[in-house]
Design a protein around this motif. Structure first.
Motif, PDB file in Angstrom:
ATOM      1  N   ILE A 111      34.046  58.424  40.317  1.00 11.16           N
ATOM      2  CA  ILE A 111      34.394  57.398  41.299  1.00 11.16           C
ATOM      3  C   ILE A 111      34.999  56.202  40.573  1.00 11.16           C
ATOM      4  CG2 ILE A 111      33.488  55.859  43.072  1.00 11.16           C
ATOM      5  CD1 ILE A 111      31.181  57.924  43.401  1.00 11.16           C
ATOM      6  N   GLY A 112      36.229  55.836  40.933  1.00 13.99           N
ATOM      7  CA  GLY A 112      36.886  54.707  40.299  1.00 13.99           C
ATOM      8  C   GLY A 112      37.316  54.971  38.872  1.00 13.99           C
ATOM      9  N   GLY A 113      37.396  56.247  38.483  1.00 15.19           N
ATOM     10  CA  GLY A 113      37.743  56.595  37.107  1.00 15.19           C
ATOM     11  C   GLY A 113      39.192  56.312  36.769  1.00 15.19           C
ATOM     12  N   PRO A 114      39.505  56.226  35.477  1.00 16.26           N
ATOM     13  CA  PRO A 114      40.868  55.919  35.053  1.00 16.26           C
ATOM     14  C   PRO A 114      41.819  57.095  35.161  1.00 16.26           C
ATOM     15  CG  PRO A 114      39.453  56.220  33.144  1.00 16.26           C
ATOM     16  CD  PRO A 114      38.565  56.266  34.339  1.00 16.26           C
ATOM     17  N   MET A 115      41.306  58.309  35.409  1.00 13.51           N
ATOM     18  CA  MET A 115      42.150  59.484  35.599  1.00 13.51           C
ATOM     19  C   MET A 115      41.341  60.531  36.344  1.00 13.51           C
ATOM     20  SD  MET A 115      42.200  61.291  31.838  1.00 13.51           S
ATOM     21  CE  MET A 115      43.109  62.696  32.485  1.00 13.51           C
ATOM     22  N   THR A 116      42.004  61.626  36.711  1.00 13.92           N
ATOM     23  CA  THR A 116      41.340  62.682  37.470  1.00 13.92           C
ATOM     24  C   THR A 116      41.209  63.942  36.629  1.00 13.92           C
ATOM     25  OG1 THR A 116      43.439  63.497  38.367  1.00 13.92           O
ATOM     26  CG2 THR A 116      42.268  61.800  39.641  1.00 13.92           C
ATOM     27  N   ALA A 117      40.297  64.812  37.063  1.00  7.97           N
ATOM     28  CA  ALA A 117      40.142  66.129  36.432  1.00  7.97           C
ATOM     29  C   ALA A 117      40.676  67.235  37.329  1.00  7.97           C
ATOM     30  CB  ALA A 117      38.674  66.385  36.120  1.00  7.97           C
ATOM     31  N   ARG A 118      40.539  67.053  38.659  1.00  9.68           N
ATOM     32  CA  ARG A 118      41.050  68.005  39.658  1.00  9.68           C
ATOM     33  C   ARG A 118      40.699  69.448  39.291  1.00  9.68           C
ATOM     34  NH1 ARG A 118      46.948  65.136  40.784  1.00  9.68           N
ATOM     35  NH2 ARG A 118      46.087  63.227  41.709  1.00  9.68           N
ATOM     36  N   VAL A 119      39.423  69.685  39.131  1.00  5.43           N
ATOM     37  CA  VAL A 119      38.953  71.000  38.698  1.00  5.43           C
ATOM     38  C   VAL A 119      38.985  71.970  39.869  1.00  5.43           C
ATOM     39  CG1 VAL A 119      37.003  72.284  37.754  1.00  5.43           C
ATOM     40  CG2 VAL A 119      37.511  69.984  36.911  1.00  5.43           C
ATOM     41  N   TRP A 120      39.783  73.023  39.738  1.00  7.45           N
ATOM     42  CA  TRP A 120      39.771  74.082  40.737  1.00  7.45           C
ATOM     43  C   TRP A 120      38.408  74.767  40.695  1.00  7.45           C
ATOM     44  CZ3 TRP A 120      45.213  76.695  39.830  1.00  7.45           C
ATOM     45  CH2 TRP A 120      46.192  75.890  40.434  1.00  7.45           C
ATOM     46  N   GLY A 121      37.741  74.832  41.831  1.00 11.63           N
ATOM     47  CA  GLY A 121      36.411  75.423  41.910  1.00 11.63           C
ATOM     48  C   GLY A 121      35.306  74.461  41.549  1.00 11.63           C
ATOM     49  N   GLY A 122      35.625  73.216  41.264  1.00  8.34           N
ATOM     50  CA  GLY A 122      34.637  72.270  40.772  1.00  8.34           C
ATOM     51  C   GLY A 122      33.558  71.909  41.777  1.00  8.34           C
ATOM     52  N   ASP A 123      33.937  71.646  43.038  1.00  2.00           N
ATOM     53  CA  ASP A 123      32.938  71.258  44.031  1.00  2.00           C
ATOM     54  C   ASP A 123      31.956  72.393  44.299  1.00  2.00           C
ATOM     55  OD1 ASP A 123      33.882  68.683  44.377  1.00  2.00           O
ATOM     56  OD2 ASP A 123      35.233  69.219  46.012  1.00  2.00           O
ATOM     57  N   ARG A 179      40.963  53.959  27.732  1.00  2.63           N
ATOM     58  CA  ARG A 179      41.403  53.757  29.113  1.00  2.63           C
ATOM     59  C   ARG A 179      40.555  52.673  29.760  1.00  2.63           C
ATOM     60  NH1 ARG A 179      41.623  59.838  29.296  1.00  2.63           N
ATOM     61  NH2 ARG A 179      43.789  60.366  28.820  1.00  2.63           N
ATOM     62  N   GLY A 180      40.600  51.491  29.157  1.00  4.04           N
ATOM     63  CA  GLY A 180      39.865  50.360  29.701  1.00  4.04           C
ATOM     64  C   GLY A 180      38.424  50.294  29.273  1.00  4.04           C
ATOM     65  N   VAL A 181      37.994  51.231  28.428  1.00  6.15           N
ATOM     66  CA  VAL A 181      36.613  51.288  27.946  1.00  6.15           C
ATOM     67  C   VAL A 181      36.655  51.456  26.432  1.00  6.15           C
ATOM     68  CG1 VAL A 181      34.416  52.512  28.096  1.00  6.15           C
ATOM     69  CG2 VAL A 181      35.877  52.345  30.110  1.00  6.15           C
ATOM     70  N   PRO A 182      35.829  50.750  25.672  1.00  7.54           N
ATOM     71  CA  PRO A 182      35.849  50.919  24.220  1.00  7.54           C
ATOM     72  C   PRO A 182      35.393  52.319  23.829  1.00  7.54           C
ATOM     73  CG  PRO A 182      33.969  49.586  24.879  1.00  7.54           C
ATOM     74  CD  PRO A 182      34.827  49.745  26.094  1.00  7.54           C
ATOM     75  N   PRO A 183      35.782  52.793  22.645  1.00 11.62           N
ATOM     76  CA  PRO A 183      35.294  54.092  22.176  1.00 11.62           C
ATOM     77  C   PRO A 183      33.768  54.140  22.213  1.00 11.62           C
ATOM     78  CG  PRO A 183      37.015  53.270  20.730  1.00 11.62           C
ATOM     79  CD  PRO A 183      36.680  52.150  21.671  1.00 11.62           C
ATOM     80  N   GLY A 184      33.243  55.339  22.448  1.00  4.67           N
ATOM     81  CA  GLY A 184      31.799  55.438  22.522  1.00  4.67           C
ATOM     82  C   GLY A 184      31.309  56.859  22.674  1.00  4.67           C
ATOM     83  N   PHE A 185      30.008  56.984  22.765  1.00  3.23           N
ATOM     84  CA  PHE A 185      29.354  58.265  23.019  1.00  3.23           C
ATOM     85  C   PHE A 185      28.024  57.975  23.689  1.00  3.23           C
ATOM     86  CE2 PHE A 185      27.759  56.868  18.936  1.00  3.23           C
ATOM     87  CZ  PHE A 185      26.434  57.273  18.904  1.00  3.23           C
ATOM     88  N   ASN A 186      27.353  59.028  24.167  1.00  5.92           N
ATOM     89  CA  ASN A 186      26.097  58.859  24.892  1.00  5.92           C
ATOM     90  C   ASN A 186      24.904  59.295  24.051  1.00  5.92           C
ATOM     91  OD1 ASN A 186      27.490  58.063  27.198  1.00  5.92           O
ATOM     92  ND2 ASN A 186      27.491  60.113  28.087  1.00  5.92           N
TER      93      ASN A 186
END
Length: 263
Positions: free
Chosen positions: A164-176, A223-230
């Motif tokens: 939601i509100g992301g800087p780009m899309t993934a548009r995954v076929w079969g994703g939902d 894309r508007g967010v600093p480099p990072g990881f979780n």
């Protein structure tokens, strides 16, 4: 499960266009220990050229095990069309590891990796994702056979539903449909990358206790967010996702999500 499990979740390092200082600092943190598993959700390279894959393989080899690594769309050759169409992940498999599926099983933890990237597909933007019904069924079946008390995690490159509100899309076929099926299979987390921004939220299906979690990038392609990881901390009732952000000299917590586990 009384003992906390700690996972490191990285994505989109893009060797060939990596943020060298951030990659080096992330490596130092990972080598410091304390993680039950390191998960990398694709786009290790920029163009899947041999030197980029070799650099990625060398960096991964410096990290502690266990590790689970999935490919992304940038890990299929960008310049060589024939190879990308007919053998998209041959280079990746030679230098990094299995591309189709990856599995990790340890006390309290079950992780299944699937490849949502394609070398070619019947649409102009080949970078977008796909997940087939067969992939979903195979992953869900394996995860459902694991210990019921284990944390069940699906790892892939593309977010199955859009940020939601992301800087780009993934548009995954079969994703939902995949997200709904993984909720029914009582998968706890679906880890992904691709967007270059961290996020965490529940899928809008079933008990809403299956969570989509995205990691940022360690590349210069911000894309508007600093480099990072979780950093992901898993306790009996709660999962915490802590997005680490690069300040230019070190990583520090940028945002934390607290997610309720299934009873």
């Amino acid at each position: 499960m009384g003992v906390t499990l700690r996972l490191a979740h990285l994505s989109d390092i893009h060797f060939g266009g990596e943020n060298k200082a951030a990659v080096a600092a992330a490596g130092e943190i990972l080598r410091g220990g304390g993680f039950n598993l390191i998960v990398v959700t694709g786009d290790l390279t920029q163009f899947a050229e041999a030197p980029e894959l070799e650099a990625a393989a060398h960096w991964l080899a410096t990290l502690p095990e266990p590790r689970l690594v999935t490919p992304g769309n940038h890990d299929a050759p960008y310049m060589n069309w024939l190879e990308r169409i007919f053998r998209p992940f041959a280079r990746y498999e030679r230098l990094i590891g299995p591309a189709r599926i990856q599995q990790h099983l340890s006390p309290g933890l079950a992780v299944f990796g699937v490849n949502t990237a394609r070398g070619a597909q019947p649409r102009l933007n080949w970078s977008k994702g796909q997940i087939s019904r067969g992939q979903v069924e195979e992953a869900a079946a394996w995860l459902q056979t694991t210990d019921g008390d284990a944390v069940r995690i699906l790892a892939c490159h593309h977010p199955l539903t859009e940020m939601i509100g992301g800087p780009m899309t993934a548009r995954v076929w079969g994703g939902d449909k995949a997200a709904e099926a993984f909720t029914e299979a009582k998968v706890d987390l679906v880890l992904s990358g691709h967007i270059h921004a961290p996020f965490a939220w529940p899928y809008a299906f079933g008990d809403k206790k299956t969570y989509a979690v995205g990691a940022g990038t360690l590349s210069v392609r911000e894309r508007g967010v600093p480099p990072g990881f979780n950093v992901i901390e898993i306790e009996e009732q709660t999962i915490r996702v802590i997005a680490q952000g690069w300040t230019g000299s070190h990583f520090e917590p940028q945002r934390t999500w607290s997610l309720d586990r299934r009873g």
